[in-house]
Design a protein around this motif. Sequence first.
Motif, short mmCIF file in Angstrom:
data_model
loop_
_atom_site.label_atom_id
_atom_site.label_comp_id
_atom_site.label_asym_id
_atom_site.label_seq_id
_atom_site.Cartn_x
_atom_site.Cartn_y
_atom_site.Cartn_z
N ARG A 177 5.24 19.50 -11.69
CA ARG A 177 6.45 20.05 -12.31
C ARG A 177 6.20 20.38 -13.78
O ARG A 177 6.66 21.41 -14.29
CB ARG A 177 7.60 19.07 -12.19
CG ARG A 177 8.18 19.00 -10.80
CD ARG A 177 9.34 18.06 -10.74
NE ARG A 177 9.88 18.03 -9.39
CZ ARG A 177 10.50 16.99 -8.87
NH1 ARG A 177 10.68 15.89 -9.59
NH2 ARG A 177 10.95 17.02 -7.64
N GLN A 178 5.49 19.50 -14.48
CA GLN A 178 5.19 19.75 -15.88
C GLN A 178 4.31 20.99 -16.03
O GLN A 178 4.53 21.80 -16.94
CB GLN A 178 4.51 18.53 -16.50
CG GLN A 178 5.44 17.35 -16.68
CD GLN A 178 4.71 16.11 -17.17
OE1 GLN A 178 3.49 16.07 -17.26
NE2 GLN A 178 5.47 15.06 -17.47
N GLN A 179 3.35 21.14 -15.15
CA GLN A 179 2.49 22.33 -15.20
C GLN A 179 3.30 23.58 -14.91
O GLN A 179 3.12 24.62 -15.56
CB GLN A 179 1.34 22.20 -14.20
CG GLN A 179 0.31 21.18 -14.60
CD GLN A 179 -0.75 20.99 -13.54
OE1 GLN A 179 -0.69 21.55 -12.46
NE2 GLN A 179 -1.74 20.15 -13.85
N ILE B 8 2.07 9.69 -5.41
CA ILE B 8 2.74 10.95 -5.05
C ILE B 8 3.72 11.35 -6.14
O ILE B 8 3.78 12.53 -6.54
CB ILE B 8 3.43 10.83 -3.69
CG1 ILE B 8 2.38 10.73 -2.58
CG2 ILE B 8 4.37 12.00 -3.44
CD1 ILE B 8 2.95 10.36 -1.21
N GLU B 9 4.49 10.39 -6.63
CA GLU B 9 5.44 10.68 -7.70
C GLU B 9 4.73 11.21 -8.94
O GLU B 9 5.20 12.15 -9.59
CB GLU B 9 6.25 9.44 -8.05
CG GLU B 9 7.28 9.07 -7.01
CD GLU B 9 7.96 7.73 -7.29
OE1 GLU B 9 7.66 7.09 -8.32
OE2 GLU B 9 8.80 7.33 -6.47
N ALA B 10 3.59 10.63 -9.28
CA ALA B 10 2.83 11.09 -10.44
C ALA B 10 2.31 12.50 -10.22
O ALA B 10 2.36 13.34 -11.14
CB ALA B 10 1.67 10.13 -10.72
N ALA B 11 1.84 12.79 -9.03
CA ALA B 11 1.32 14.13 -8.72
C ALA B 11 2.44 15.17 -8.77
O ALA B 11 2.26 16.27 -9.32
CB ALA B 11 0.64 14.15 -7.36
N LEU C 167 0.83 -1.21 0.00
CA LEU C 167 0.00 0.00 0.00
C LEU C 167 0.86 1.26 0.00
O LEU C 167 0.54 2.24 -0.67
CB LEU C 167 -0.95 0.00 1.20
CG LEU C 167 -2.06 -1.06 1.13
CD1 LEU C 167 -2.70 -1.24 2.49
CD2 LEU C 167 -3.09 -0.67 0.09
N ILE C 168 1.96 1.23 0.73
CA ILE C 168 2.87 2.38 0.74
C ILE C 168 3.50 2.57 -0.63
O ILE C 168 3.61 3.70 -1.12
CB ILE C 168 3.96 2.20 1.82
CG1 ILE C 168 3.35 2.36 3.22
CG2 ILE C 168 5.10 3.19 1.63
CD1 ILE C 168 4.29 2.00 4.35
N GLN C 169 3.90 1.49 -1.26
CA GLN C 169 4.50 1.59 -2.59
C GLN C 169 3.50 2.17 -3.59
O GLN C 169 3.86 3.01 -4.43
CB GLN C 169 5.01 0.23 -3.06
CG GLN C 169 6.25 -0.20 -2.32
CD GLN C 169 6.68 -1.62 -2.65
OE1 GLN C 169 5.89 -2.44 -3.09
NE2 GLN C 169 7.95 -1.91 -2.40
#
Length: 93
Positions: A82-84, A74-77, A66-68
């Motif tokens: 950053r892209q925005q 979180i990494e995707a967000a 679940l943590i992974q």
Amino acid sequence: MTNDLLNCLHESKMLLRCAEDGDWDAFVERHPVWTIQVNQLLENPSPDMEASLAELLEDVDKIRALIQRRMVEIEAAVSSGRQQQKAVKQYLR
């Protein structure tokens, strides 16, 4: 089964429930207590703890998964943010 082991298993189930519910604030708050309990158990293991330790390890595996999954979210967000941010900077140039 000792009280320490019962308390540790209970805390393990509570951590698992927090992770399953996505209540990461509660998870982070409870985790240090659980860590101390596990370490104390492992310092003084008893032969009758084997089945209970197996259950505890199953909980740990579920929590880890679940943590992974949360880390990927979180990494995707963060990546999206950053892209925005880059797009806004390029637009403002």
